[in-house]
Design an enzyme around this catalytic site. Structure first.
Site, PDB file in Angstrom:
ATOM      1  N   CYS A  88      13.521   9.930 -17.191  1.00 26.65           N
ATOM      2  CA  CYS A  88      12.144  10.172 -16.449  1.00 26.65           C
ATOM      3  C   CYS A  88      11.101  11.216 -17.204  1.00 26.65           C
ATOM      4  O   CYS A  88       9.967  11.181 -16.814  1.00 26.65           O
ATOM      5  CB  CYS A  88      12.745  10.918 -15.213  1.00 26.65           C
ATOM      6  SG  CYS A  88      13.729   9.580 -14.211  1.00 26.65           S
ATOM      7  N   HIS A 228       6.686  14.416 -12.108  1.00 35.12           N
ATOM      8  CA  HIS A 228       7.521  13.019 -12.110  1.00 35.12           C
ATOM      9  C   HIS A 228       7.873  12.923 -10.672  1.00 35.12           C
ATOM     10  O   HIS A 228       8.317  14.001  -9.889  1.00 35.12           O
ATOM     11  CB  HIS A 228       8.974  13.397 -13.012  1.00 35.12           C
ATOM     12  CG  HIS A 228       9.916  12.220 -12.903  1.00 35.12           C
ATOM     13  ND1 HIS A 228       9.669  10.779 -12.658  1.00 35.12           N
ATOM     14  CD2 HIS A 228      11.262  12.424 -12.432  1.00 35.12           C
ATOM     15  CE1 HIS A 228      10.916  10.333 -12.627  1.00 35.12           C
ATOM     16  NE2 HIS A 228      11.607  11.212 -12.320  1.00 35.12           N
ATOM     17  N   ASN A 258      11.172   6.437  -7.170  1.00 33.67           N
ATOM     18  CA  ASN A 258      11.108   6.864  -8.548  1.00 33.67           C
ATOM     19  C   ASN A 258      11.341   5.636  -9.461  1.00 33.67           C
ATOM     20  O   ASN A 258      12.098   4.972  -9.524  1.00 33.67           O
ATOM     21  CB  ASN A 258      12.556   7.615  -8.628  1.00 33.67           C
ATOM     22  CG  ASN A 258      12.732   8.295  -9.980  1.00 33.67           C
ATOM     23  OD1 ASN A 258      11.932   7.852 -10.809  1.00 33.67           O
ATOM     24  ND2 ASN A 258      13.639   9.230 -10.215  1.00 33.67           N
TER      25      ASN A 258
HETATM   26  C1  LIG Z   1      20.326  11.720  -4.417  1.00 35.73           C
HETATM   27  C2  LIG Z   1      19.831  12.650  -3.367  1.00 35.73           C
HETATM   28  C3  LIG Z   1      18.508  11.947  -2.817  1.00 35.73           C
HETATM   29  C4  LIG Z   1      20.768  12.839  -2.155  1.00 35.73           C
HETATM   30  O1  LIG Z   1      20.318  13.920  -1.377  1.00 35.73           O
HETATM   31  P1  LIG Z   1      20.979  15.303  -1.037  1.00 35.73           P
HETATM   32  O2  LIG Z   1      20.319  15.921  -0.049  1.00 35.73           O
HETATM   33  O3  LIG Z   1      21.401  15.991  -2.359  1.00 35.73           O
HETATM   34  O4  LIG Z   1      22.159  14.469  -0.438  1.00 35.73           O
HETATM   35  P2  LIG Z   1      23.941  14.829  -0.675  1.00 35.73           P
HETATM   36  O5  LIG Z   1      24.436  14.055  -1.949  1.00 35.73           O
HETATM   37  O6  LIG Z   1      23.818  16.203  -0.622  1.00 35.73           O
HETATM   38  O7  LIG Z   1      24.482  14.217   0.691  1.00 35.73           O
HETATM   39  C5  LIG Z   1      24.291  14.524   1.848  1.00 35.73           C
HETATM   40  C6  LIG Z   1      24.755  13.671   2.740  1.00 35.73           C
HETATM   41  O8  LIG Z   1      24.152  12.482   2.910  1.00 35.73           O
HETATM   42  C7  LIG Z   1      24.806  11.440   2.538  1.00 35.73           C
HETATM   43  N1  LIG Z   1      24.101  10.424   1.897  1.00 35.73           N
HETATM   44  C8  LIG Z   1      23.831  10.179   0.560  1.00 35.73           C
HETATM   45  N2  LIG Z   1      22.929   9.237   0.433  1.00 35.73           N
HETATM   46  C9  LIG Z   1      22.558   8.614   1.620  1.00 35.73           C
HETATM   47  C10 LIG Z   1      22.015   7.608   1.968  1.00 35.73           C
HETATM   48  N3  LIG Z   1      21.251   6.971   1.408  1.00 35.73           N
HETATM   49  N4  LIG Z   1      21.772   7.328   3.551  1.00 35.73           N
HETATM   50  C11 LIG Z   1      22.147   8.340   4.207  1.00 35.73           C
HETATM   51  N5  LIG Z   1      23.159   9.160   4.027  1.00 35.73           N
HETATM   52  C12 LIG Z   1      23.347   9.575   2.553  1.00 35.73           C
HETATM   53  C13 LIG Z   1      25.949  11.923   1.834  1.00 35.73           C
HETATM   54  O9  LIG Z   1      27.009  11.102   2.017  1.00 35.73           O
HETATM   55  C14 LIG Z   1      26.413  13.199   2.354  1.00 35.73           C
HETATM   56  O10 LIG Z   1      27.041  13.126   3.569  1.00 35.73           O
HETATM   57  P3  LIG Z   1      28.280  14.143   3.986  1.00 35.73           P
HETATM   58  O11 LIG Z   1      27.252  15.431   4.420  1.00 35.73           O
HETATM   59  O12 LIG Z   1      28.906  13.484   5.375  1.00 35.73           O
HETATM   60  O13 LIG Z   1      29.066  14.246   3.093  1.00 35.73           O
HETATM   61  C15 LIG Z   1      19.262  13.953  -4.256  1.00 35.73           C
HETATM   62  O14 LIG Z   1      20.279  14.744  -4.423  1.00 35.73           O
HETATM   63  C16 LIG Z   1      18.304  13.622  -5.235  1.00 35.73           C
HETATM   64  O15 LIG Z   1      17.217  13.257  -5.054  1.00 35.73           O
HETATM   65  N6  LIG Z   1      18.770  14.094  -6.451  1.00 35.73           N
HETATM   66  C17 LIG Z   1      17.915  14.175  -7.777  1.00 35.73           C
HETATM   67  C18 LIG Z   1      17.973  12.418  -7.997  1.00 35.73           C
HETATM   68  C19 LIG Z   1      17.070  12.408  -9.085  1.00 35.73           C
HETATM   69  O16 LIG Z   1      15.936  12.820  -9.118  1.00 35.73           O
HETATM   70  N7  LIG Z   1      17.221  11.497 -10.007  1.00 35.73           N
HETATM   71  C20 LIG Z   1      16.256  10.833 -10.978  1.00 35.73           C
HETATM   72  C21 LIG Z   1      16.408  11.783 -12.120  1.00 35.73           C
HETATM   73  S1  LIG Z   1      14.918  12.674 -12.431  1.00 35.73           S
END
Ligand SMILES: CC(C)(COP(=O)(O)OP(=O)(O)OC[C@H]1O[C@@H](n2cnc3c(N)ncnc32)[C@H](O)[C@@H]1OP(=O)(O)O)[C@@H](O)C(=O)NCCC(=O)NCCS
Length: 303
Positions: A88, A228, A258
């Site tokens: 990224c 980004h 993204n």
């Molecule tokens: C991936 C991302 C969107 C997940 O969001 P989050 O708020 O951290 O979510 P979590 O991983 O804490 O999960 C929270 C809950 O949502 C659930 N969940 C995860 N993805 C889901 C989806 N697509 N739909 C519904 N629920 C989802 C999880 O299972 C978890 O459930 P639980 O509480 O029952 O265990 C977030 O962590 C993120 O954006 N991370 C950075 C990713 C990134 O930028 N990557 C590129 C490199 S720069």
């Protein structure tokens, strides 16, 4: 395909739509399209380019470099080039590569492209990654400054200890493609979302703040923050830490998701289309990505 909802995706990521290529369309095809549009906009033919740097983690193939495929298809006969792999942060890293060749006087016209077909490496049964990534590309032409506008400074950092938080383990020399690597889904993106999230929020703000401070600026001086586009919450939290107002930030993750190396040039293009890029504006570009890689660039928009 997975248990999710539009509500969850919009609330947790800010994404409303993404673009996915048709079968057979690769990173080079998007890169060529972006390159041709940039050349047309600048009013120059491909043969005027002296170098081409393509940021991508989804090259058409391991080699030749995507830059070589682009060079051929846009008629840039005199240009050399190569690909930059920094996920990224790839576009801001390639941007600095191009800038330095122009600043040194080695070249007068360099093209920098960010292009990724993330849909080619996403496991559409993994809801933690499949809702985030999209396909896209953007391109810029770098030329010597004719006035005081142009690139000011950059700050890049790598923390290789974060490599395990976001990677694609299969297909390289460590785990060459076999039936087993495919069965184990090693050719897809693997991500610890929360670890990436926390690191991204902290480092986007830290790198931006340091870069501004050491050049005698404060966040108030920034006309446009071009982050980004990984997650709307990462953008908002970083902007809050910097004390930026909403009108200082460009957000288009709702339209594209993204797109990895594509996000920053796509955000620049959105800003341009919205009339938010004016000559002399102070721009702060910032990215965090797999590696971990961190990149920030400060510039005054020159056209
Ligand atoms: C991936 C991302 C969107 C997940 O969001 P989050 O708020 O951290 O979510 P979590 O991983 O804490 O999960 C929270 C809950 O949502 C659930 N969940 C995860 N993805 C889901 C989806 N697509 N739909 C519904 N629920 C989802 C999880 O299972 C978890 O459930 P639980 O509480 O029952 O265990 C977030 O962590 C993120 O954006 N991370 C950075 C990713 C990134 O930028 N990557 C590129 C490199 S720069």
């Amino acid at each position: 395909m997975v248990e999710t909802s539009d509500k969850w995706i919009v609330e947790r990521t800010g994404i409303r739509q993404r673009h996915i290529v048709d079968k057979g369309v690769a990173a080079s095809h998007l890169a060529v399209e972006a390159a041709n549009r940039a050349l047309k906009e600048r009013g120059i033919p491909g043969r005027d380019l002296e170098a081409i740097f393509v940021a991508t983690v989804t090259p058409d193939m391991m080699f030749p470099a995507t830059a070589c495929l682009v060079q051929d298809r846009i008629g840039a006969r005199g240009a050399w080039g190569y690909d930059v792999s920094a996920a990224c942060s790839g576009f801001v890293y390639a941007l600095q590569t191009g800038t330095k060749f122009v600043e040194s006087g080695a070249h007068k016209r360099v093209m920098v492209i960010g292009s990724d077909v993330m849909s080619s490496i996403i496991d559409y049964t993994d809801r933690a990654t499949c809702v985030i990534f999209g396909d896209g590309a953007g391109a810029v032409v770098i030329e010597p400054a004719t006035d005081e506008n142009g690139f000011i400074d950059f700050l890049h950092e790598v923390d290789g200890s974060g490599g395990c938080s976001l990677n694609m383990p299969g297909g390289g020399s460590l785990n060459p493609a076999t039936h087993e690597t495919v069965d184990k889904k090693m050719h897809f993106v693997h991500q610890d979302g929360q670890a990436v999230f926390k690191y991204a929020v902290r480092k986007m703000a830290e790198a931006s703040e340091t870069l501004l401070r050491r050049n005698g600026f404060t966040p108030k001086d920034v006309a446009l923050f071009v982050p980004h586009q990984a997650n709307k919450r990462i953008i908002s939290s970083s902007a809050d830490r910097l004390g930026l107002r909403e009108d200082q930030i460009i957000v288009n993750i709702d339209e594209y998701g993204n797109t990895t190396a594509g996000t920053i040039p796509l955000a620049l293009e959105s800003a341009r289309q919205q009339g938010r890029l004016k000559k002399g504006d102070l721009l702060l570009l910032a990215a965090v990505g797999a590696g971990f890689t961190v990149g920030a660039t400060l510039l005054r928009w020159a056209c």
